[in-house]
Write an enzyme that holds these catalytic residues in place. Structure first.
Site, PDB file in Angstrom:
ATOM      1  CE  LYS A  70       6.331  -1.762   4.587  1.00  0.00           C
ATOM      2  NZ  LYS A  70       5.385  -0.850   3.924  1.00  0.00           N
ATOM      3  CB  SER A 146       4.061  -3.108   1.311  1.00  0.00           C
ATOM      4  OG  SER A 146       4.292  -1.764   1.689  1.00  0.00           O
ATOM      5  CB  SER A 170       1.756   0.191   1.986  1.00  0.00           C
ATOM      6  OG  SER A 170       1.859  -0.292   0.674  1.00  0.00           O
TER       7      SER A 170
END
Length: 466
Positions: A70, A146, A170
């Site tokens: 990520k 996220s 997230s």
């Protein structure tokens, strides 16, 4: 279509059924095929990855397993480190974060980085910098946030596992939206080094998104453990997490939550999935009792917001210092600017009050574990929204919708307790739903064992072919 999971991939490489070069090339081909449709991967290092494979990989438990990271708070040397923000679009990581280094030492092959909302501030992955990531189950829908880029990549079968982080849900929100398994570990389980994040780190943690429970357990064995000097560390497990996941969880006392005090309405599909999971737990021999929460989601949100907001200001100011200029109009998105301006003016005493309140919420929530071993709830109060619903150009809309997304998840960030989203059923449109289980600090072993038991009884599926 998803391929073998990480455990099976590593075993095939180890046993000579395939080799790391072939596995890497196959993953690259899947990314090149599916990413134009999904926009999950934002930066790649394919040539460097193939060169690393050719030079020889460490003989670890992930040898030959392709991995995506990520693009938020975790660096891959040589790749941009943008956090999904135009302010950091020119930043390049000089060194691997400790998490990435541990994966490499275990033999993983890092192929690139995944999309994230700006600085992780949205429950949907739609940054202005890179554009929206699309859900493989329905490309008009959000993949969550996220860690939405990582979730879409794993759900589509680009890679078997991808790094994710969780500051309010997230990991678990995208897991629920994309039909994946997502475990947020205990506070301090995975070191954030080398990024000092003491305030935001109290509520945020790192791990991965996977298609199987055993992959999550294996990766946690690779990633877990403090570095000397870390501000805090989770209790050491009684055995490797991969072993704990294979054990029977025993007869658990499970508290069932389907509503929250002054919380959002829970969609009938989400409640139905949670109650179905409770019935399955009962059939498996666990004791399930309905209970009520002692926390209010708005109180949790305010507390978490202060802790993460103070760090947001420091992060943006540090970026501006490196650039040697003030904040420009188009550096950050409107919602990010609202937060930045609000928390920049925050008195120091308010930060102290938020820390005190976080401890109180921990005690209030922790009292439930005098009666229960595990708490069960929906992961999301509402099914996966359409892209554009959480629009960062409209801060009021973000506040309204994001609080619904994190109502059941954020409390376990504030308390530091481990929590997981387990795929369970589908909504009326055929999209996946997740149910959440939480345990006291250090309780990942119990969660993994329970998840493996549920996975065996109610295996989850894959997105339909495009």
């Amino acid at each position: 279509m998803r391929g073998p999971d990480a455990v099976a991939t590593a075993a095939a490489v180890r046993d000579g059924e395939t080799d790391a070069h072939a596995v890497t090339e196959q993953a690259i081909a899947r990314i090149e095929k599916d990413n134009p449709r999904l926009n999950a991967v934002v930066h790649t290092r394919f040539e460097a990855a193939l060169a690393e494979v050719a030079a020889g990989l460490p003989d670890g438990p992930l040898r030959g397993v392709p991995l995506l990271v990520k693009d938020l708070g975790t660096d891959v040397a040589g790749l941009p480190a943008t956090g999904g923000s135009r302010l950091f679009a020119g930043a390049t990581a000089r060194h691997d974060s400790e998490l990435v280094a541990r994966c490499r030492r275990a033999g993983a092959v890092v192929l690139g980085t995944t999309n994230t909302p700006e600085l992780g501030l949205n429950a949907s992955t739609e940054p202005a910098l890179f554009g929206p990531t699309r859900n493989p189950w329905d490309t008009d829908r959000s993949p969550g946030g996220s860690s939405g880029g990582s979730a879409a990549a794993v759900a589509a079968g680009m890679v078997p596992v991808a790094h994710a982080s969780d500051g309010g849900g997230s990991i678990r929100i995208p897991a629920a939206a994309c039909g994946l398994f997502g475990l947020k570990p205990s506070r301090g389980r995975v070191s954030p080094a080398p990024r000092p994040t003491t305030l935001s780190g109290l509520v945020s943690g790192h791990h991965v998104l996977t298609t199987t429970v055993r992959d999550s357990a294996l990766l946690l064995d690779v990633l877990a453990g403090p570095l000397p000097g870390d501000a805090y560390a989770a209790p050491a497990p009684a055995a490797p997490f991969a072993e704990l996941a294979r054990r029977t969880p025993g007869r658990l006392r499970i508290g069932l939550l389907t509503a929250l005090p002054a919380g959002p309405d829970v969609h009938p599909d989400c409640e139905r999935a949670t109650r179905a999971a409770a019935l399955l737990c009962e059939r498996l021999g666990h004791d399930v009792t309905e209970t009520s929460a002692r926390y209010r989601p708005d109180d949790v949100g305010r507390t978490s917001g202060v802790l993460m907001g103070a760090d947001l200001v420091a992060q943006i100011d540090a970026g501006l210092d490196r650039l040697g200029r003030p904040l420009a109009d188009d550096d950050i998105e409107p919602f990010t600017r609202v937060l930045y301006e609000a928390y920049r003016a925050l008195p120091a005493a308010d930060v102290s009050r938020a820390l005190r309140r976080a401890q109180e919420i921990g005690w209030e929530t922790g009292a439930a574990f005098d009666r229960f071993d595990v708490l069960l709830s929906p992961t999301l109060a509402q099914p996966t929204p359409l892209l554009g619903t959480l629009d960062t150009a409209d801060p009021e809309s973000i506040y309204r919708h994001a609080s619904v997304c994190s109502a059941f998840t954020s409390v376990y960030n504030v308390t530091g307790m481990p929590a997981m989203s387990v795929p369970f059923g589908h909504d009326s449109r055929g999209l996946p739903l997740g149910v959440q289980f939480a345990a006291p600090l250090g309780g990942e072993g119990v969660l993994l064992a329970l998840a493996a038991q549920l996975e065996g009884e109610a295996p989850w599926g894959t997105p339909p072919a495009p």
